[in-house]
Design a protein around this motif. Structure first.
Motif, PDB file in Angstrom:
ATOM      1  N   PHE A  72      58.078  12.928 -23.838  1.00  0.00           N
ATOM      2  CA  PHE A  72      57.809  11.552 -23.684  1.00  0.00           C
ATOM      3  C   PHE A  72      58.845  11.155 -24.235  1.00  0.00           C
ATOM      4  O   PHE A  72      58.993   9.576 -23.719  1.00  0.00           O
ATOM      5  CB  PHE A  72      56.465  11.808 -25.010  1.00  0.00           C
ATOM      6  CG  PHE A  72      54.886  11.755 -24.451  1.00  0.00           C
ATOM      7  CD1 PHE A  72      55.122  11.262 -23.210  1.00  0.00           C
ATOM      8  CD2 PHE A  72      53.895  12.282 -25.527  1.00  0.00           C
ATOM      9  CE1 PHE A  72      53.164  12.059 -23.021  1.00  0.00           C
ATOM     10  CE2 PHE A  72      52.795  13.014 -24.509  1.00  0.00           C
ATOM     11  CZ  PHE A  72      52.261  12.579 -23.841  1.00  0.00           C
ATOM     12  N   ALA A  73      60.104  12.017 -24.354  1.00  0.00           N
ATOM     13  CA  ALA A  73      61.224  10.901 -24.558  1.00  0.00           C
ATOM     14  C   ALA A  73      61.452  10.570 -22.892  1.00  0.00           C
ATOM     15  O   ALA A  73      61.907   9.518 -22.503  1.00  0.00           O
ATOM     16  CB  ALA A  73      62.315  11.461 -25.230  1.00  0.00           C
TER      17      ALA A  73
ATOM     18  N   PHE B  52      70.500   1.731 -28.333  1.00  0.00           N
ATOM     19  CA  PHE B  52      71.586   2.657 -29.028  1.00  0.00           C
ATOM     20  C   PHE B  52      70.906   4.048 -27.804  1.00  0.00           C
ATOM     21  O   PHE B  52      69.944   3.352 -26.413  1.00  0.00           O
ATOM     22  CB  PHE B  52      70.264   4.053 -29.652  1.00  0.00           C
ATOM     23  CG  PHE B  52      70.597   3.170 -30.862  1.00  0.00           C
ATOM     24  CD1 PHE B  52      71.376   3.397 -32.057  1.00  0.00           C
ATOM     25  CD2 PHE B  52      70.164   2.293 -31.622  1.00  0.00           C
ATOM     26  CE1 PHE B  52      71.761   2.915 -33.469  1.00  0.00           C
ATOM     27  CE2 PHE B  52      69.727   1.904 -32.636  1.00  0.00           C
ATOM     28  CZ  PHE B  52      70.648   1.835 -33.405  1.00  0.00           C
TER      29      PHE B  52
ATOM     30  N   VAL C 299      55.009  -3.467 -26.599  1.00  0.00           N
ATOM     31  CA  VAL C 299      54.969  -1.367 -27.433  1.00  0.00           C
ATOM     32  C   VAL C 299      53.927  -0.917 -27.790  1.00  0.00           C
ATOM     33  O   VAL C 299      53.343  -0.526 -27.579  1.00  0.00           O
ATOM     34  CB  VAL C 299      56.127  -1.434 -28.188  1.00  0.00           C
ATOM     35  CG1 VAL C 299      56.527  -0.521 -28.714  1.00  0.00           C
ATOM     36  CG2 VAL C 299      57.469  -1.931 -27.549  1.00  0.00           C
TER      37      VAL C 299
ATOM     38  N   GLN D 287      56.464  14.825 -27.958  1.00  0.00           N
ATOM     39  CA  GLN D 287      57.070  13.469 -28.266  1.00  0.00           C
ATOM     40  C   GLN D 287      58.646  13.862 -28.078  1.00  0.00           C
ATOM     41  O   GLN D 287      58.565  13.165 -27.564  1.00  0.00           O
ATOM     42  CB  GLN D 287      56.645  13.610 -30.044  1.00  0.00           C
ATOM     43  CG  GLN D 287      56.881  11.770 -29.754  1.00  0.00           C
ATOM     44  CD  GLN D 287      56.195  11.145 -29.352  1.00  0.00           C
ATOM     45  OE1 GLN D 287      55.083  11.771 -29.037  1.00  0.00           O
ATOM     46  NE2 GLN D 287      56.570  10.068 -28.921  1.00  0.00           N
ATOM     47  N   VAL D 288      58.979  14.306 -28.348  1.00  0.00           N
ATOM     48  CA  VAL D 288      60.695  14.233 -28.204  1.00  0.00           C
ATOM     49  C   VAL D 288      61.261  15.372 -27.498  1.00  0.00           C
ATOM     50  O   VAL D 288      62.691  15.175 -26.898  1.00  0.00           O
ATOM     51  CB  VAL D 288      61.474  15.246 -29.635  1.00  0.00           C
ATOM     52  CG1 VAL D 288      61.012  14.741 -31.063  1.00  0.00           C
ATOM     53  CG2 VAL D 288      61.392  16.576 -29.510  1.00  0.00           C
TER      54      VAL D 288
ATOM     55  N   GLU E 162      53.144   7.332 -29.143  1.00  0.00           N
ATOM     56  CA  GLU E 162      53.829   7.612 -30.084  1.00  0.00           C
ATOM     57  C   GLU E 162      52.827   9.127 -30.371  1.00  0.00           C
ATOM     58  O   GLU E 162      51.266   8.993 -31.570  1.00  0.00           O
ATOM     59  CB  GLU E 162      53.538   6.221 -30.770  1.00  0.00           C
ATOM     60  CG  GLU E 162      55.009   5.493 -30.982  1.00  0.00           C
ATOM     61  CD  GLU E 162      55.583   5.465 -31.334  1.00  0.00           C
ATOM     62  OE1 GLU E 162      56.179   6.871 -31.405  1.00  0.00           O
ATOM     63  OE2 GLU E 162      56.942   5.151 -30.457  1.00  0.00           O
TER      64      GLU E 162
ATOM     65  N   LEU F 298      65.316  10.735 -35.063  1.00  0.00           N
ATOM     66  CA  LEU F 298      65.666   9.730 -34.515  1.00  0.00           C
ATOM     67  C   LEU F 298      66.094   9.300 -35.445  1.00  0.00           C
ATOM     68  O   LEU F 298      66.253   9.291 -36.731  1.00  0.00           O
ATOM     69  CB  LEU F 298      63.998   9.005 -34.885  1.00  0.00           C
ATOM     70  CG  LEU F 298      63.130   9.279 -34.082  1.00  0.00           C
ATOM     71  CD1 LEU F 298      61.788   8.809 -34.059  1.00  0.00           C
ATOM     72  CD2 LEU F 298      62.626   9.956 -32.224  1.00  0.00           C
TER      73      LEU F 298
ATOM     74  N   ARG G 270      57.468   7.391 -19.774  1.00  0.00           N
ATOM     75  CA  ARG G 270      57.600   6.928 -19.736  1.00  0.00           C
ATOM     76  C   ARG G 270      56.546   5.966 -19.137  1.00  0.00           C
ATOM     77  O   ARG G 270      56.565   5.382 -18.090  1.00  0.00           O
ATOM     78  CB  ARG G 270      58.434   5.772 -20.139  1.00  0.00           C
ATOM     79  CG  ARG G 270      58.767   6.079 -21.877  1.00  0.00           C
ATOM     80  CD  ARG G 270      60.735   5.844 -21.978  1.00  0.00           C
ATOM     81  NE  ARG G 270      61.259   6.951 -23.077  1.00  0.00           N
ATOM     82  CZ  ARG G 270      60.959   6.288 -24.018  1.00  0.00           C
ATOM     83  NH1 ARG G 270      60.238   5.163 -24.767  1.00  0.00           N
ATOM     84  NH2 ARG G 270      62.126   6.915 -25.201  1.00  0.00           N
TER      85      ARG G 270
ATOM     86  N   SER H  16      68.096  11.773 -20.705  1.00  0.00           N
ATOM     87  CA  SER H  16      67.472  10.434 -19.920  1.00  0.00           C
ATOM     88  C   SER H  16      66.988   9.606 -21.034  1.00  0.00           C
ATOM     89  O   SER H  16      66.247   8.380 -20.920  1.00  0.00           O
ATOM     90  CB  SER H  16      65.899  11.467 -19.794  1.00  0.00           C
ATOM     91  OG  SER H  16      65.997  12.145 -20.404  1.00  0.00           O
ATOM     92  N   GLY H  17      67.169  10.164 -22.371  1.00  0.00           N
ATOM     93  CA  GLY H  17      67.119   8.893 -23.024  1.00  0.00           C
ATOM     94  C   GLY H  17      66.381   9.943 -24.423  1.00  0.00           C
ATOM     95  O   GLY H  17      66.050  10.722 -24.864  1.00  0.00           O
ATOM     96  N   LEU H  18      66.226   8.495 -25.484  1.00  0.00           N
ATOM     97  CA  LEU H  18      65.794   8.908 -26.958  1.00  0.00           C
ATOM     98  C   LEU H  18      64.416   8.741 -27.232  1.00  0.00           C
ATOM     99  O   LEU H  18      63.879   8.241 -26.905  1.00  0.00           O
ATOM    100  CB  LEU H  18      66.793   8.012 -28.390  1.00  0.00           C
ATOM    101  CG  LEU H  18      68.377   8.528 -28.311  1.00  0.00           C
ATOM    102  CD1 LEU H  18      68.906   7.201 -28.688  1.00  0.00           C
ATOM    103  CD2 LEU H  18      68.283   9.127 -29.309  1.00  0.00           C
ATOM    104  N   PRO H  19      64.169  10.093 -27.808  1.00  0.00           N
ATOM    105  CA  PRO H  19      62.597   9.515 -28.599  1.00  0.00           C
ATOM    106  C   PRO H  19      61.946   8.479 -28.994  1.00  0.00           C
ATOM    107  O   PRO H  19      63.047   7.878 -29.523  1.00  0.00           O
ATOM    108  CB  PRO H  19      62.553  11.169 -28.944  1.00  0.00           C
ATOM    109  CG  PRO H  19      63.493  11.794 -28.816  1.00  0.00           C
ATOM    110  CD  PRO H  19      64.938  10.568 -28.666  1.00  0.00           C
ATOM    111  N   GLY H  20      61.016   8.287 -28.713  1.00  0.00           N
ATOM    112  CA  GLY H  20      60.259   7.082 -29.347  1.00  0.00           C
ATOM    113  C   GLY H  20      60.652   5.737 -28.617  1.00  0.00           C
ATOM    114  O   GLY H  20      61.482   5.596 -27.437  1.00  0.00           O
ATOM    115  N   ASN H  21      59.552   4.187 -29.334  1.00  0.00           N
ATOM    116  CA  ASN H  21      59.851   3.534 -29.421  1.00  0.00           C
ATOM    117  C   ASN H  21      60.916   2.414 -29.144  1.00  0.00           C
ATOM    118  O   ASN H  21      61.039   0.845 -29.649  1.00  0.00           O
ATOM    119  CB  ASN H  21      58.505   2.859 -28.143  1.00  0.00           C
ATOM    120  CG  ASN H  21      57.575   3.300 -27.961  1.00  0.00           C
ATOM    121  OD1 ASN H  21      58.114   3.327 -27.008  1.00  0.00           O
ATOM    122  ND2 ASN H  21      56.422   4.075 -28.094  1.00  0.00           N
TER     123      ASN H  21
ATOM    124  N   TYR I 143      59.190  13.538 -36.636  1.00  0.00           N
ATOM    125  CA  TYR I 143      59.430  12.970 -36.340  1.00  0.00           C
ATOM    126  C   TYR I 143      60.208  11.963 -36.752  1.00  0.00           C
ATOM    127  O   TYR I 143      62.102  11.508 -35.535  1.00  0.00           O
ATOM    128  CB  TYR I 143      58.902  11.774 -36.130  1.00  0.00           C
ATOM    129  CG  TYR I 143      58.268  11.050 -34.585  1.00  0.00           C
ATOM    130  CD1 TYR I 143      59.068  11.260 -33.558  1.00  0.00           C
ATOM    131  CD2 TYR I 143      57.749  10.122 -34.328  1.00  0.00           C
ATOM    132  CE1 TYR I 143      59.391  10.772 -32.542  1.00  0.00           C
ATOM    133  CE2 TYR I 143      57.942   9.018 -33.275  1.00  0.00           C
ATOM    134  CZ  TYR I 143      58.380   9.328 -32.878  1.00  0.00           C
ATOM    135  OH  TYR I 143      58.375   8.414 -30.933  1.00  0.00           O
TER     136      TYR I 143
END
Lengths: 277, 170
Positions: B25-26, A135, B137, B21-22, B36, B69, B29, A125-130, B65
């Motif tokens: 919130f992955a 990627f 963003v 968060q990981v 963040e 990533l 959105r 579903s997606g990588l964490p973060g913005n 975090y």
């Protein structure tokens, strides 16, 4: 006096944290091995948790996506219909391309990549973060035989290469990343191409023979070769536009990608490394 | 009644924020932009715990975090530690630790933190962080922070409270 002492201590601790972070950044840029192992271990620990939460949350987010309003759905339908027409047109053109591609292969006597073993993977579903725009993450990793730099494809063409491998997940760097470079074959010219940050196009602007004009619509394939991370003849796309410098000495070809990187669900990883080639 | 140690509560909040968060919130959105949370927690940790403790919590959360990533390791740790400083340094002179004004300041610092991350990343060679779309963003991450600040602020107020009375197990 006490306040001054407190302020000094605070600045001292801030300096220590900043120095620690800078040290970590330096180690990261120098590919310090143990740091990579720690990162991989941390991600492997989190992997089952992420999978569980992904499974629990995705039905809700899918439903929220579906509640986007009838206007959105209508617009989506129109877009899909337009795309269907586009596909019909493409199918006709593909026939012509296939003929010329077969001829090209016969002329060059090249091996097709069908012999290379592949591993199918689902895009998560997606990588964490913005900050992971270029990627994607897939649900296969080291345990399935994946290694860094292996090519990732769809039925349409090249998608990217493996950037990072964990136990049961891997991260793919898309070829639209401006830092992504590869050698491509356009007709029988081998030239470097690179991502430009656009989800649909990459660009080749060096190495063309000034005596020969690149034609719009020409099929673009990976060039392969002993130094390449990709086997030869993976479809990349076709030349969309060609810009020539005023003197006609330099040409820049913009290549429309064969694979649609904006909506990837499943991909295949070619178990191919430079060593295996 | 027994006191629950504040560092334990802070550690719990740090780990919980990281996991949310990981994981959540992955997926969750708005227009492709996720909150963040590590940055928001760092800023509010500074507000409620003071600059030093806030920076330590921010650094730890940023480092966790980073490990998850594809971004340069240490960059989020650096940004989160620095983000905890402004409100942390000012907290001694504040007569309240909640309210719309503070939430707005928190969201501005969070947006600034996202921009700082992109700038530092670009300096380190990740120029794609500053490409078209970074403004969106920054703005959406700041709006996420504005939305989440009241709830996250309450959690951090609890975490940094001197003692929390709990019923002993019988």
């Amino acid at each position: 006096m006490a306040l001054t002492h407190h302020g000094t201590r605070r600045r001292y601790r801030l300096a220590v944290l900043v120095l620690t972070a800078v040290t970590l950044l330096t180690m990261d840029f120098r590919d310090f091995g143990p740091l990579g192992s720690v990162q991989q271990g941390a991600r492997d620990v989190m992997s089952p948790v992420r999978r569980a939460v992904d499974g629990a949350v995705s039905p809700v987010t899918d439903r929220l996506g579906g509640l986007g309003g009838s206007g959105d759905l209508r617009a989506e339908n129109e877009r899909l219909r337009a795309e269907l027409e586009q596909v019909k047109g493409d199918a006709l053109r593909d026939e012509a391309d296939a003929r010329s591609y077969r001829e090209l292969r016969q002329q060059l006597d090249i091996d097709y990549l069908g012999d290379i073993p592949q591993v199918a993977a689902r895009v998560t579903s997606g990588l964490p973060g913005n900050f992971s725009k270029y990627f994607i993450e897939i649900d296969r990793g080291e345990n399935a035989g994946l290694r860094p730099d292996m090519p990732v494809i769809t039925r349409s063409g090249l998608v990217g290469r493996i950037a990072r491998v964990d136990g049961d997940r891997a991260v793919v760097r898309l070829l639209t990343d401006p830092g992504f470079g590869l050698a491509v074959r356009i007709d029988d010219q081998i030239v470097p191409a690179a991502g430009i940050g656009d989800q649909r196009y990459i660009r080749a602007k060096e190495g063309f023979d000034p005596e020969r004009e690149v034609e719009v619509g020409t099929v673009v394939l990976t060039a392969g070769g002993p130094l390449s991370k990709f086997p030869a003849d993976i479809p990349v796309g076709r030349v969309a536009t060609v810009d020539r410098s005023p003197g006609g000495l330099a040409q820049t070809a913009t290549i429309e990608l064969a694979a649609d990187l904006r909506s990837l669900d499943f991909v295949s990883v070619l178990l191919f490394t430079q060593a295996s080639s | 009644m027994i006191p629950v140690l504040a560092p334990l509560r802070v550690a719990l909040v740090v780990v919980a924020a990281f996991v949310v968060q990981v994981t959540v919130f992955a997926v969750v959105r708005v227009d492709g932009v996720a909150p963040e949370l590590p940055l928001l927690v760092a800023v509010l940790a500074g507000l409620h715990g003071g600059a030093e403790r806030g920076m330590a919590a921010g650094f730890a959360l940023g480092l966790l975090y980073d490990l998850q990533l594809s971004t340069p390791t240490g960059l989020w740790a650096l940004v989160c530690a620095l983000a905890a400083y402004p409100l942390g340094a000012a907290s001694a002179n504040l007569d309240r630790t909640a309210g719309v004004g503070l939430w707005l300041v928190t969201s501005l610092i969070t947006g600034g933190g996202v921009l700082a991350f992109a700038l530092f990343g670009a300096i380190l060679g990740r120029t794609e962080y500053l490409e078209q779309g970074i403004g969106r963003v920054v703005v959406l991450a700041a709006l996420w922070s504005l939305l989440l600040s009241p709830a996250v602020g309450r959690v951090l107020r609890w975490a940094y409270a001197e003692t929390v009375p709990v019923r002993p197990l019988t």
